[in-house]
Structure formats: structure tokens, C-alpha cells
Design an enzyme around this catalytic site. Structure first.
Site, PDB file in Angstrom:
ATOM      1  CE1 TYR A 151      -2.423  -2.609  -2.091  1.00 30.30           C
ATOM      2  CE2 TYR A 151      -3.683  -4.574  -2.626  1.00 30.30           C
ATOM      3  CZ  TYR A 151      -3.637  -3.238  -2.277  1.00 30.30           C
ATOM      4  OH  TYR A 151      -4.812  -2.543  -2.114  1.00 30.30           O
ATOM      5  CB  CYS A 202      -0.902  -0.006   1.235  1.00 30.97           C
ATOM      6  SG  CYS A 202      -1.749   1.551   1.529  1.00 30.97           S
ATOM      7  CG  ASP A 254      -3.265  -4.117   1.671  1.00 33.97           C
ATOM      8  OD1 ASP A 254      -4.463  -4.114   1.977  1.00 33.97           O
ATOM      9  OD2 ASP A 254      -2.461  -3.260   2.063  1.00 33.97           O
TER      10      ASP A 254
END
Length: 220
Positions: free
Chosen positions: A137, A54, A132
Site C-alpha cells: 500500500y 488499494c 490498509d
């Protein structure tokens, strides 16, 4: 950040979304330093691009380092021109969430940025970082010259040895030539400075990255 998006295969150029001809709107200046996100940058400044999960938390890990002139978040290593955040999260652009770091090589070395990069996330997780999951990612270093490539490969190899000794699987970090960098939307830029209690899914392995690694020492 879009936890239910779980596409983990990068599309081919033919499969990727078409994108658009014009850049999406973004901020003109860094929310913390006030410096221009897209330049002009000082003479002698260098650019480094990193993907480590992220990009909200990833960017903060770099703008706090002495010698870093400005940072920005965007999309790179994919196929779709001028993508939106929603398009990237669909998994159909091939892009990674990337932090652009503009730095003074006389004040901070590229190797020091690599150490911060590797220690700020878990580079063994493939198409994910913690909770994530998705191609955006993935761990990646996007190099701007052969010196950066050699340094990135040397540090990746040295850190991989330390991680294996600590019981981690192999590093999955991709090292690729830097292609187009598409600046992300205004609200993503310096997100955690604007939203101090905002989400940050970043977490390192707890294993320190070797310092003073160079291509020459790795080849010895």
C-alpha cells in the site's frame, strides 16, 4: 483488503517468494471501455504506473480522466515473478499494488496524471494508506523514462512544500524506474465498476497539488 496483514518491511530478493514462470490468468479487456488491457495500444500512447493504496479505488481515479485510453491493475516494484494477490498481501514478494495508465500525451499530460495521483491519496503515510497497512500500500511512482522521472521529482517536491505548510509530515512517495508489471487477477480489474458498492480505502489530504509544475521550474 487483508486488514490484518501488517508486514511493513520489504523482503530482500533472497527472502522473497519464488513465484512462477507463467502469468496468472486475467481479463483480456477493460470492463468499462472494452479496450484490451495488455495491448495493442494506439500509436503514440504512453504508459504511467502509480501505487497509491488499494488498487480498486486507485484505478477508478484514473480511468475516468479524459485522455486516458485504458487502465489496469497489477503488481510492480517487487521481486517475485508472476505473483498472486495472496502472495503480494503476505508481504513476501516486495510488490506494490499498482495502477497502469495508458494515455494519449496529446490529450492529457503526464503532469496532470501526477496531480491526480498525489491528490487521490495521502502520500505521507509510508507503508500504509488509511486502514490498509503493508508494503503493498506504499506510495510510489514508477517511471518509464527520464522525462517522467524529472516531472515526478518536481511535482513531489512542490507538493511536499504545500503539505508541510498544511501541517503534514514529509512525503514518503518512492520514485523508481519501472520494472516488470504483473497484471492482477481478473476479479481485481475495474473492481469498483463490477462492484459499485465495493470497498475503497482511498482518501486524499484535501491539499491541492500544484499545477503547471515542470522540472525546469523546480530547478529555477
Amino acid at each position: 483488503m487483508f486488514f490484518m496483514r501488517k508486514k511493513t518491511t520489504i523482503p530482500t530478493p533472497a527472502e522473497a517468494l519464488p513465484g512462477r514462470d507463467r502469468p496468472i490468468p486475467t481479463a483480456e479487456r477493460h470492463h468499462v471501455s472494452g479496450r484490451p488491457l495488455q495491448g495493442p495500444y494506439p500509436p503514440g500512447a504512453a504508459i504511467a504506473d502509480f501505487g497509491l493504496g488499494c488498487f480498486w479505488g486507485a484505478e477508478r481515479a484514473f480511468w475516468q480522466l479524459p485522455g486516458v485510453w485504458v487502465t489496469a491493475v497489477g503488481y510492480a516494484a517487487g521481486h517475485t515473478p508472476n505473483p498472486t494477490y495472496e502472495e503480494v498481501c503476505s508481504g513476501m514478494t516486495g510488490h506494490n499494488e499498482v495502477v497502469r495508465v495508458v494515455f494519449d500525451p496529446a490529450a492529457i499530460s503526464y503532469e496532470r496524471l501526477l496531480e491526480a495521483f498525489f491528490e487521490s491519496h495521502d502520500p505521507t503515510q509510508g507503508m500504509r494508506q488509511g486502514n490498509d497497512v503493508g508494503t503493498q500500500y506504499r506510495s510510489g511512482v514508477y517511471v518509464h523514462d527520464e522525462g517522467q522521472r524529472r516531472a515526478a521529482e518536481a511535482v513531489r517536491a512542490a507538493y511536499g512544500e504545500r503539505l508541510r505548510a498544511a501541517g503534514f509530515p514529509a512525503i514518503t512517495t518512492e520514485i523508481r524506474e519501472a520494472g516488470p508489471f504483473w497484471f492482477a487477477e481478473d476479479y481485481h480489474q475495474q473492481y469498483l465498476a463490477k462492484n459499485p458498492g465495493g470497498y475503497c480505502g482511498l482518501g486524499g489530504t484535501g491539499v491541492s497539488c500544484p499545477t503547471g509544475v515542470s522540472a525546469s521550474t523546480a530547478e529555477a
